[in-house]
Design a protein around this motif. Structure first.
Motif, PDB file in Angstrom:
ATOM      1  N   ARG A 234      16.125   9.440  24.009  1.00  0.00           N
ATOM      2  CA  ARG A 234      16.654   8.136  23.604  1.00  0.00           C
ATOM      3  C   ARG A 234      18.106   7.956  24.027  1.00  0.00           C
TER       4      ARG A 234
ATOM      5  N   ASP B  47      13.640   3.883  25.362  1.00  0.00           N
ATOM      6  CA  ASP B  47      13.364   3.438  24.004  1.00  0.00           C
ATOM      7  C   ASP B  47      11.977   3.922  23.595  1.00  0.00           C
TER       8      ASP B  47
ATOM      9  N   ASP C  89      10.044   6.201  20.587  1.00  0.00           N
ATOM     10  CA  ASP C  89      10.082   6.949  19.343  1.00  0.00           C
ATOM     11  C   ASP C  89       8.665   6.992  18.801  1.00  0.00           C
TER      12      ASP C  89
ATOM     13  N   THR D 239      19.159   3.872  20.439  1.00  0.00           N
ATOM     14  CA  THR D 239      19.236   4.409  21.802  1.00  0.00           C
ATOM     15  C   THR D 239      20.664   4.260  22.307  1.00  0.00           C
TER      16      THR D 239
END
Lengths: 166, 389, 245
Positions: B244, B249, B251, B271
């Motif tokens: 990140r 981006d 997660d 990020t």
């Protein structure tokens, strides 16, 4: 130290020397695995604060240390390095084996790469059980070691047979 | 963006280092051995670096000093025993290690944990993230010569560990997650205490903001050091904050949430575009704050009900293969379980975050200066148990 | 990767028919995971030949087995055309049943009826998407944009497969690990050398026929937790007696 070689040290002198050795242990941290964090907690965290027991952490090199705490899993690959470290320490030297892994292999008792106990390589004075032991347990281990040091007859320790580990 | 410039500079520096080596009259190269026991390596990693003057020509990590053979040991253990064992992979955020394994086993068994168990799991998951990353936030500063943050970190970490201990009975290795739910319910008064602990965590983050992030020395040693462009990060399989902070981006808590309660609350993925050591520190700092917020929100919404689904007494997982990954404190951790319908797994492939994160070491250390090795390794943040398994 | 772009145009056309024929064999019983079916379909058409079999767990995951010769190509296609540029992991699998069973041979384990597990068949049973050889290498790639993942598998009849290092630099360590743990060879890997174990270590630990010596010296004590409660020790003793007989 002619007294030591003759094997006779006056009791009060022994007491005094042992007392001073007992409360100025330079402890080399040999943090290997999970237990290293608990050892670090004992050393760094204000809650446990190992220094009040007269233990001084973080010497720059094992050559300045009196005590080493083997905390964590010793693997077969690591074992020669552990032995070498221990050999570098000046006598009298003490070893605390912290945690199940260092005591006997612990949860990795059947692993192909783990040494089943650090006492196969170096002599151990105090075993601290637990996986990992709480910082308090390590503190107790240190107290026990200090008691051992207090009751030690330096003459026998220093003139006795050299410690050999098979 | 700044990445490309730094990238370019790095490249030029590497080229220069290479060119200098090739000139015969130049200074002789030197091999420096960092580790296996060196405070800057977070345990027992050894790095063999070949230097030209102060610059690293090649760095080769030698690992295996903490290799304990998890994957083999799982083959001779039953599922509950495996949970005990895998606690110890990433020993700083232990509970998070259990979750993906249990989720994968649940997926094979077609069991779903009750709602309350899912929430408590998520809370504990985030608590272990906080316990883990707080350590990083203090430790990184230690590597750069500031010891105070470490004292703060160990001080405030105790509050989080207390909360974990109050539920699970273990400071470090809770072994609390079960197939189908959790071992126990929350103790009385725990929610209130945890919220207080979260306040302490937020205060800690603010202190780190003041102490570390604004520090001139820290900035000089971190900004622009160890830049990882996103394409390289993906190729090496970096994950977690390391990915990140390179501007990707991604997660797993948001993008591939399996069996945890992240969908039901409002939170943000942080990020950073720079991909340098500072970015990695900054992202982790924000994540710790965010985790505290997540915990607070979850605690407000914990539903009632049972904490354990109906599970047979002797657990036998049906035949099949499953891979479940979660966003652990260190990054993506996943278990690829192959089951043959036995009481234990046939094979478990452990995809640990640090292993992939550190596979970039040789690439990233090429061309940097010796003191930067420490900064970069510290900012990559790996746990040896997670790296060597 | 430029090489991936080069491969892409040749993949369409000729093999589509064959891919379609194989597709028809795959009959999903109840629910059909359309997104994953489409993913496999796309992969097949991009790959051309080389895809042997696939398996879809509805709503969960996708497995594709490719031919040994097209392992490298599969990585290039997945990374290039499929956009799966996130290298998750690569590992190997030994499908042989362990000759030592699960090493659970204490009286308690036997009482729980685990003796059958110790009887080992020589037959090699493979998992999802099938397999022809004892060793398989499998790897997982993800597309972080549209959140799709693929687990690729390949058979290794002669313990050799092409290396992925040139496609995914991160595969280097994973392949070293597989080389060390299973004794598999990766052609084109720049430096296959020990990753974890000391240099004088013999054997490949994750092969099923690698014995855990500690377990042979001292049998696993079994489930210690089932010690009898104070009031109910009789049934437990019976069970152990049976196992001993």
């Amino acid at each position: 130290m002619g007294l030591v070689e003759s094997g006779k040290i006056p009791k009060p002198l022994t007491y005094l020397l042992n007392l001073s050795r007992r409360y100025s242990l330079w402890m080399y941290q040999w943090g290997l695995a999970c237990c290293a964090l608990e050892m670090a907690s004992a050393m760094v965290s204000p809650r446990y604060d190992i220094m009040r027991l007269g233990v001084i952490p973080f010497p720059a090199s094992p050559r300045q240390a009196d005590l080493v705490c083997i905390s964590g899993t010793v693997t077969d690959k690591m074992a020669p390095a552990v032995l070498r470290l221990w050999e570098q320490m000046p006598d009298p030297k003490y070893v605390i084996s912290m945690g199940s892994c260092a005591n006997c292999g612990g949860p990795y008792w059947d692993s192909y790469s783990v040494t089943k106990g650090v006492d196969q390589i170096i002599p151990v004075d105090v075993y601290v059980p637990g996986c990992p032991p709480r910082p308090e347990a390590l503190l107790e281990g240190i107290v026990l070691l200090q008691e051992k040091i207090q009751n030690e007859d330096m003459a026998t320790r220093w003139t006795g047979d050299p410690i050999v580990v098979s | 963006m700044a990445i490309t410039e730094r990238d370019q500079l790095n490249y030029i520096a590497t080229q220069a280092a290479d060119a200098r080596v090739n000139v015969e009259l130049e200074t002789e190269g030197m091999t420096i051995n960092i580790g296996p026991q060196h405070p800057a390596t977070h345990g027992t990693l050894r790095i063999v670096a070949r230097l030209d003057g102060e610059q690293v020509i090649s760095a080769d990590p030698v690992m295996g000093y903490m290799h304990r053979g998890y994957e083999k040991l799982t083959e001779v253990r039953s599922y509950p025993q495996v949970t005990t064992l895998i606690n110890r992979i990433d020993w700083v955020g232990s509970f998070a290690n259990e979750v993906p394994f249990i989720l994968a086993a649940e997926q094979l068994m077609d069991i779903e944990a009750p709602e309350r168990a899912r929430y408590i799991r998520t809370v504990l998951f985030e608590l272990s993230r906080i316990a883990n990353i707080i350590l990083f936030l203090g430790d990184m500063a230690v590597q750069l010569g500031a010891i105070t943050p470490a004292f703060f970190a160990f001080r405030d970490r105790e509050f989080v560990l207390n909360q974990i201990e109050a539920v699970t009975g273990g400071r470090f290795h809770p072994n609390f997650d079960r197939i189908g739910g959790l071992k126990d319910d929350l103790p009385a008064g725990w929610i209130k205490e945890t919220k207080q602990a979260m306040d302490k965590v937020r205060t800690f983050c603010d202190q780190m903001d003041d102490l570390v992030v604004g520090n001139e020395i820290f900035l000089q040693r971190c900004v622009g050091i160890g830049v990882i462009p996103p394409s390289v990060a993906l190729e090496y399989g970096l994950s977690g904050a390391n990915l990140r902070s390179s501007g990707v981006d991604w997660d797993l808590r948001r993008d591939e949430n399996i069996g945890l309660a992240y969908d039901e609350i409002d939170w943000k993925v942080w990020t950073h575009d720079d991909g340098d050591s500072f970015a990695r520190y900054w992202v982790r700092l924000q994540e710790t704050r965010e985790a505290a917020n997540i915990v607070d929100q979850l605690l407000d919404n914990i539903p009632g009900g049972p904490i354990m689904a109906k599970v047979p007494r002797i657990i036998k997982v049906p035949e099949g293969e499953a891979y479940v990954r979660t966003e652990n404190p260190l990054g993506e951790m996943g278990y690829y379980i192959v089951s043959r319908g036995d009481t234990g797994p046939f094979r478990v492939k452990i995809r640990s975050a640090s292993f992939s994160n550190m596979s970039i070491t040789s690439w990233i250390l090429r061309g940097v200066y010796v003191p930067d090795i420490i900064t970069i390794l510290a900012s990559m943040y790996f746990i040896l148990g997670d790296l060597d398994r | 990767m430029s090489s991936a772009e080069n491969e892409t145009p040749q993949a369409d056309g000729a093999e589509e028919a064959a891919a379609g024929a194989e597709e028809a064999e795959e009959v999903e019983e109840a629910p059909v995971d359309e997104a994953r079916e489409a993913l496999v379909e796309r992969f097949r058409s991009e790959m051309g030949e080389g895809v042997i079999e696939h398996h879809i767990e509805v709503g969960r995951d996708t497995w594709v087995r490719v031919e040994n010769g097209s392992w490298r190509h599969a990585a290039e296609v997945a990374k290039g055309a499929m956009g799966m540029d996130y290298f998750d992991f690569l590992s190997a699998m030994d499908w042989m049943e362990s000759p030592y069973g699960r090493s659970e041979d204490s009286s308690v384990d036997l009482a729980l009826g685990r003796a059958e597990a110790a009887e080992v068949s020589d037959e090699i049973v493979t998992g999802y998407a099938g397999g022809d050889s004892r060793f398989q290498v499998f790897a997982r790639l993800s597309n972080l944009v549209n959140h799709t993942s693929l687990t690729l598998k390949v058979d290794l009849p002669d313990l050799t497969v092409a290396s992925w290092v040139e496609v995914f630099a991160g595969a280097a360590w994973h392949e070293r690990e597989a080389w060390e743990m299973f004794g598999l060879n990766f052609e084109g890997h720049p430096s296959l050398r020990a990753l974890y174990l000391p240099t004088d270590f013999e054997g490949h630990p994750l092969r099923k026929d690698f014995p855990l010596l500690a377990r042979h010296v001292k049998p696993w004590p079994g489930i210690v937790d089932v010690e009898p409660m104070p009031g109910e020790d009789e049934p437990k003793e019976e069970a152990t007696a049976e196992a001993g007989a």
